[in-house]
Scaffold this motif. Sequence first.
Motif, PDB file in Angstrom:
ATOM      1  N   LYS A 167      -2.854  -0.404  -5.797  1.00 35.10           N
ATOM      2  CA  LYS A 167      -2.541   0.764  -6.466  1.00 35.10           C
ATOM      3  C   LYS A 167      -2.505   1.753  -6.002  1.00 35.10           C
ATOM      4  O   LYS A 167      -1.601   2.701  -5.841  1.00 35.10           O
ATOM      5  N   GLU A 168      -3.234   2.004  -4.952  1.00 37.00           N
ATOM      6  CA  GLU A 168      -3.357   3.298  -3.950  1.00 37.00           C
ATOM      7  C   GLU A 168      -2.127   3.652  -3.220  1.00 37.00           C
ATOM      8  O   GLU A 168      -1.684   4.499  -3.292  1.00 37.00           O
ATOM      9  N   GLN A 169      -1.626   2.164  -2.739  1.00 33.74           N
ATOM     10  CA  GLN A 169      -0.670   2.265  -1.886  1.00 33.74           C
ATOM     11  C   GLN A 169       0.818   2.636  -2.789  1.00 33.74           C
ATOM     12  O   GLN A 169       1.527   3.239  -2.256  1.00 33.74           O
ATOM     13  N   LYS A 170       0.635   1.897  -3.868  1.00 32.90           N
ATOM     14  CA  LYS A 170       1.819   2.274  -4.686  1.00 32.90           C
ATOM     15  C   LYS A 170       2.189   3.701  -5.026  1.00 32.90           C
ATOM     16  O   LYS A 170       2.829   4.349  -5.154  1.00 32.90           O
ATOM     17  N   ASN A 171       0.859   4.399  -5.370  1.00 36.25           N
ATOM     18  CA  ASN A 171       0.929   5.797  -5.811  1.00 36.25           C
ATOM     19  C   ASN A 171       1.301   6.372  -4.411  1.00 36.25           C
ATOM     20  O   ASN A 171       1.840   7.452  -4.675  1.00 36.25           O
ATOM     21  N   GLU A 172       1.025   6.107  -3.341  1.00 40.04           N
ATOM     22  CA  GLU A 172       1.193   7.042  -2.249  1.00 40.04           C
ATOM     23  C   GLU A 172       2.703   6.764  -1.945  1.00 40.04           C
ATOM     24  O   GLU A 172       3.342   7.751  -1.693  1.00 40.04           O
TER      25      GLU A 172
END
Lengths: 317, 153, 559
Positions: free
Chosen positions: A3-8
């Motif tokens: 999720k963090e990467q998608k947000n980034e």
Amino acid sequence: MGKEQKNEIGRVISGIKKGDRQSISRAITIAESAPEMFASLIKPLYNPKKEARVIGIVGPPGCGKSSLIAMIAPKLTAMGNKLGVIAIDASSPFTGGSFLGNRIRMQDSLSNNKIFMRSMASRGAKGGLAAAVMNAILVLSSAGYDYIIVEPVGSGQADVDILDIASTIVLVLAPGLGDEIQAAKAGLMEIGNIFVINKVDLPGADKAERDIRYFISTGPAEKRQQNIVKTSTVSREGIDELAQAIIEHEKSVDKNEFIKYRFYMETLRIATEIFSEHIDHLKKERPKWLETSLSEATDPYSAAEKIIKRIESDEKL
Amino acid sequence: MANGKNQKYYDKPIRILIAKPGIDGHDRGVYVLARAFRDAGMEVIYPGLLPTPESIIETAIDEDVDVIAISLLNGAHMAVFTKVMNLLKEKKANGIAVVGGGIIPDEDKSKLEKMGVTGNYGPGTSLNIIIEHIKKRAYGAREEKWGKSKKTK
Amino acid sequence: MEKVNFWQKKIDELSKDLNHKNNKYEHWEKTVLKDWISESKLKTRSGRLTYSVEDTAGTEDEMPGVYPFTRGIYPDMYNGKTWSMRMFSGFGTPEDTNTRLKYLLQHGETGLSIAFDEPTLYGIDCDDKRAEGEVGRCGVNVTTLKDMEVIFDGIPLDKVSTSMTINAPSIIIFAMFIAVAKKKGIPLNLLTGTLQADMLKEYIAQKEWVYPPEAHLRMIRDMMLFCTEKIPKWNYISVSGYHIREAGATAAQELAFTLADGFYYVDMGIKAGLKIGEFVPRISFFFDSSINFFEEIAKFRAARRIWAMVMKEKYGANDLRSLKLRFHTQTSGYTLTWQQPLNNIVRTTTEALSAALGGTQSLHTNSYDEALALPTEEAAKVALRTQQIIAEETGITDVVDPLGGSYYIEDLTKRMELEAYKYFEKIDHMGGILQAVKEGYPQKEIANSSYERQGKLETGEEIMVGVNKYREENEKPINILHINRKPELVQKKRLEEVKKSRDENKLKTCLDKLRGAMSSDNVNLVPHVINAVECYATISDIINVGREVYGEWKEPKIL
């Protein structure tokens, strides 16, 4: 992808749309280092109408490419064009590290002319241009950059890759280093659109010019009108001429045709990459079906064909 | 080494910018560190002498470095390092750690740490110590950039 | 081509000399040493455990004050006149520095040496944005002539010699010094002292430049011509090895690159139409004195011998003054440690001793706290006393070149000489020192040496007491000099007042004339710069005119 990467990725995409420089920079890092994230990054951003003009500046080490780029840059940004520079240096094959010192000659010019520069290490890429360079070009293009100068590692042989991305290739030589001969051996003489003899304030410049004219005259007929510009970053001789020659050459190139060609080459490269990723995966994992195929196969060719079918069928590898 | 592809972001080489942000041309340390960092597998960016604090931050952001290594020998470190840290905040740059070095008296080191400049290594410090510290800060910066991952050390 | 033969000739001569048979040593090695220790235990950097009379071959006729001056440039050396005790000083405001200069003179220093701050060294005004936080931190700030007037207030410039460590804007600071002397009514031909001005070493090591080399070199030429005619007692250049050494060069590299720079300046003077005897005697030198005791002594002696021989045999100089190499020495800053700072007193002492035994004309000794900050008054005094104790108590000044004839020293001197000649040949092949510098050759050599040295410290092959051996934890901090932002405020205020009271039209005229002069190679810039400083031009006003004409310089790639 977590999720963090998608947000980034989301943050970076909206940042690029707003023209935020850090987002552009972060996108290039993703291009370089997280290729699995890059596809989702570039898909929403890509615009074929926004492909930048790429100018390749090639030549052996020590011939003064960085200083030249620093001096011609303001001419290219003069008409409101946004300019990006990508400079590539070799990574150590032993330690993986690299000294990226191209900014030394360019720093003032970069700051004064709002130029975006990214130093890249080759990171073991076999063709002199890291795969990341093409992706970085896609990023800078979608961020609205009009011109991108690419300065590959000055190894000569590997610079032939630059043909696939740059519509104007400037070959820079300096007198007295015997570079003319090395360049000819490396096949660089054939790819150059503009020849530059830099450091003409040094002895040997006239001889260098004669040597280059000789090489051109013995080459293919259509190249015989090659433009030769003599420059000196000390006296500023030829700088305006060089910038003008680049602009003129770009005008003479059918941009749409070249972009189509580049798109085509890039597509093939990505496809190759995706495909070899599959193969790498098989190398590492050796799934059951592969073992079965191999034991049932009559010969390596038939076994390979089975693998291709499996990849094409999109079944899980 | 992978062929330029398939390098997970946390495995990629640390990108480090070496800069002397004040008016100081003594660069013996710069070249010793640059070589040591490169030999430790890092990608070292060096923009040359006498960069302004503004151009240092610009470079750090454009090059998306993990660490900025700043050093001064001329006694101006408090004033100048503060400038650098303020600019970093102003530009809202995330995921960039700052490590300091040079001629820095002990009493200034704690002030600098509070500002976010860690290390502050003086002459004679072993290169290994410096490199280990930089790695630690770089991985922290990376987590800030990319979020946590099982692989970050 | 004749030049290459000269270096090669010297290399061949020296190589032959050093390869002579060492019967005494070999005999001793075979009959005494082998029984005493096993070969594996023998560890010495010089390759041999000791030296014998055969190693002095060829030096038997050398005497002090006699060509080639290996043993000293004067027959009586310190017995006649002790070296100048010249402590490098400067910090904060001109007032602060004036106080420190008077303090040191009162305590027995015999020559002045001014240290400038970083903005001044690069020609940046104290109110420039880039100067924020830097004013007065590592030297005194000088932005206009007014500052120089304050620095020398109450100091008899006709009675004490002044050295100024300034390079890129040296012509400006020099012009200011001349203007101050004029204001004090001191005739220029009475002025004594030295201007560092050596730009070649800046490109090599210290990196304080503004313009491309040719522009700065032209200014050195102009000062050379001006002084030769009008300020005959002034050393218009101090060809420096100190910075080269501190940047990481070895002793041999320091020797070679410094002398190579020196030869360049000689060539420059000749090209400018001067006769050797007119200008060479006022070329002075500045060397480092580092911690390897005997190596440094040999280096100084080799420097004298090389200079004398090259001036005579290659340049055809005949007057003694052109053959005598005169130098100032500074003990090595790099060897000082912030750990256990009192240890530095010992280091400075042995380094000072090397310089005295090596025949220096002038000496600065570092203070024990200089690995942490600029020196306190107390620490500077100890450093000065160090020189005084050596001069007054140790007895080494009674005899000239007491180490002359030492088997080791004579051998080492010859070896340093040979190494230097090898470098001269290499540099010549590259097209001369200027070309070598533009291509980064000496810079690369220095970066390699410094990396090697760091490696040896890391492995313990080389030791720094307190740093990688005999370390202590939790040391108590010592009192150091703190410089705050006050000098910046004082200087900015002073600058404001100067700008208010100066005649802007007159200034503009001066600067325009200067610009015109800079654009032509045949004009001497010194009078023009003097006019500009007398109009109270700031250092930036003048430097920027040069920027317009000459542009800026960026360093070549070294790594």
